[in-house]
Design an enzyme around this catalytic site. Structure first.
Site, short mmCIF file in Angstrom:
data_model
loop_
_atom_site.label_atom_id
_atom_site.label_comp_id
_atom_site.label_asym_id
_atom_site.label_seq_id
_atom_site.Cartn_x
_atom_site.Cartn_y
_atom_site.Cartn_z
N ASP A 62 63.06 -39.03 -74.11
CA ASP A 62 62.88 -37.77 -75.37
C ASP A 62 63.66 -36.33 -74.72
OD1 ASP A 62 62.10 -36.16 -77.42
OD2 ASP A 62 60.04 -36.67 -77.40
N LYS A 92 60.27 -37.73 -70.58
CA LYS A 92 60.88 -36.57 -71.10
C LYS A 92 61.84 -35.98 -70.48
CE LYS A 92 57.80 -35.23 -74.34
NZ LYS A 92 58.12 -35.27 -75.81
MG LIG Z 1 59.56 -36.31 -79.40
#
Ligand SMILES: [Mg+2]
Length: 346
Positions: A186, A161
């Site tokens: 992401d 992330k």
């Molecule tokens: Mg996602």
């Protein structure tokens, strides 16, 4: 035949607080649905509602009595189309609630046929793809430590992330901790289109697989702007919710990331997979942080995917349900020794 349905809330603490660019989560509130036939078979499914998409455990619990009335009035788990159509007519939104029912019905239908769900569907387990394991946002040091732990546990595909003011530092540390892993990132809508192009240009030096949702879901042209200038493939997640979104993102991204809890069930997910392919998109199936009572059903779609991100149960401190085994991230459908989705209490 008659069907008898019930539901129950599960409050599941996470192994680690899970932070993405816009939020932090410490507990996953799921609602488990059980549908029994009068031969003693019980289908199980679960909702993992996401407030990002307007659902909570309370909204799921509010609409489930109506949805389960539909199930009981049809009374036949093989009438999946009829039940789905009537559920949609009853509750148009609330996809996680409808998804819990969809999963439980598929589990029950496959159990009645005495087949694992992927065999009920006729899918080839050898075509399954491995799941990624997700590292949430934390201090750079903690993210590097969690990466090392994930590699030690055997995961070879990691999803990191990003969407912070130190994204390159994070990815550099992750790459150092996992030199051989496949790494995807992401941003959960964190960047502006121009910022995304700049960031991706830097991050691409660390040998990344693709970038998920770099810009706002409200900005499809921004996705296309990034994709036209990006060295890495671009995946749409928040921009890809239901079947109608597939033509909207076609030509603007490379990969459609579907989730059962966004689209409302297993049949809609299959329609989206085929539509995405017809539009030249690769297909990824993701999940929320959620129990195996739900994830185990998603795992049966793995043979239809290019990428899987089905680590939802792996991120829980403890899941009362086990499902399709995922040793080292490999989704082991062929090893499943029981009918249905394979979800059962431990
Ligand atoms: Mg996602």
């Amino acid at each position: 035949m008659s069907l008898d349905a019930e539901f129950e809330r599960l409050s599941l603490p996470l192994e680690n607080a899970f932070t993405i660019s816009r939020s932090t989560q410490e507990t996953s509130e799921n609602v488990v649905v059980r549908i029994a036939d009068d031969d003693g078979n019980v289908g199980v499914g679960a909702a993992a509602p996401s407030d990002h998409y307007g659902e909570t455990a309370a909204t799921v619990e509010a609409v489930l009595p109506e949805l389960l009335d539909v199930v009981e009035s049809v009374g036949d788990p093989h009438q999946l189309d009829r039940i789905e159509r009537r559920m949609e007519a009853t509750v148009a939104r609330n996809p996680a609630a409808r998804c819990a029912v969809s999963i439980a019905l598929h589990d029950l239908a496959a159990k009645r046929a005495d087949l694992p769900l992927y065999r009920y569907w006729g899918l080839d387990p050898d075509e399954s793809v491995p799941t990624s394991y997700t590292i949430g946002i934390d201090t750079t040091e903690r993210m590097a430590e969690k990466t090392e732990t994930a590699v030690e546990r055997g995961y070879s595909v990691l999803k990191i992330k990003v969407g912070t003011d130190r994204d390159e530092e994070i990815i550099s540390a992750v790459r150092e901790a996992a030199p051989d892993a496949t790494v995807r990132v992401d941003a959960n809508e964190a960047w502006s289109p121009r910022e995304a192009v700049r960031k991706i240009d830097r991050l691409a030096e660390y040998d990344l697989e693709f970038v998920e949702q770099p810009v706002s879901a409200d900005d499809p042209e921004g996705l296309k702007f990034v994709r036209d200038r990006s060295a890495l493939p671009i995946a749409a997640d928040e921009s890809c919710v239901t079947l109608a979104d597939i033509p909207r993102i076609a030509g603007k991204v490379d990969i459609a990331n579907l989730k059962l809890m966004k689209c409302g069930g297993l049949r809609e997910a299959k329609r989206m997979i085929h539509a995405a392919r017809a539009h030249g998109l690769e297909v990824m199936l993701g999940c929320m942080v959620e129990t195996n009572a739900a994830i185990s059903a998603a795992a049966h779609l793995a043979p239809l995917l290019d990428y899987a991100d089905l680590d939802g149960s792996l991120l829980l401190a403890e899941d009362p349900y086990e499902g399709v085994a995922m040793p080292d991230g490999e989704i082991d459908l062929a090893g499943l020794d029981r009918p249905g989705t394979g979800a059962r209490t431990k």
